[in-house]
Design a protein around this motif. Structure first.
Motif: not given
Length: 207
Positions: A12-17
């Motif tokens: 759920l992390s945008g950084h990871c996405h």
């Protein structure tokens, strides 16, 4: 190409996405290792041996270890890309860098944090974060009124760095309704070949 790239992430992390999105756009296979942030896995060995700052994502590319999502984006494009996502033109490179800085600064300190309140129960006061997000989105919307993408006529790392937290801003009670050019921009990104979405959390304005 063998599936040698590993990404330590939270789904759920945008950084990871950002990393998942670029890998898909580049057609690079990867395995994703979920880090249990709620249990503090990121604050204990062995994860701290990968990133002493205790943050996801972390990239392991056949033993090359990199942290920081924007740094990973640049690395992946430079190692595996063709210049499509970070063109060699100095002016466009500078424009992309500007938006990477926006992603790491104003966006992270507004819409991202507002979403942390609703998704992860972060102890922030949401109202000033929401106000700051709207101020930022008004600027971005005005910028996109004159061009299809942030750094010109084609999508770059600028899009990848900002997409996730802008697209998911409604989860943090930041409406995108006032921003028609941002909404069109999001749709242009979502039809790129290889686009992958991040899971939606039914919180905030997303019910």
């Amino acid at each position: 190409m063998s599936n040698a790239i590993k990404v330590y992430r939270h789904a759920l992390s945008g950084h990871c996405h950002r990393i998942e999105l670029l890998l898909s756009l580049l057609g690079l296979p990867a395995s994703f290792i979920d880090v249990d942030l709620a249990a503090g896995e990121h604050k204990a060995p062995p994860f701290l041996n990968l990133n002493a700052f205790a943050q996801v994502p972390v990239l392991d590319d056949q033993g090359i270890i990199l942290a920081d999502s924007n740094a990973i984006l640049v690395y992946l494009e430079r190692r595996y890309g063709t210049g499509r996502w970070l063109p060699n033109d100095p002016l466009i490179q500078a424009q992309v860098q500007r938006w990477l800085s926006v992603a790491a600064g104003p966006l992270a300190n507004s819409a991202m944090k507002a979403r942390l309140v609703t998704v992860f129960n972060a102890p922030f006061d949401p109202e000033p974060l929401i106000d700051d997000a709207h101020a930022l989105f008004a600027l971005v919307d005005a910028h996109l009124a004159d061009q299809p993408f942030l750094a010109g006529d084609q999508a770059t790392l600028a899009e990848i760095s900002l997409y996730s937290y802008i697209a998911h801003a409604p989860e943090g009670n930041v409406s995108l309704e006032p921003y028609p050019y941002i909404r069109d921009w999001l749709r242009r990104i979502e039809v790129l070949e290889g686009f992958v979405s991040m899971g939606v959390t039914k919180v905030g304005l997303v019910r």
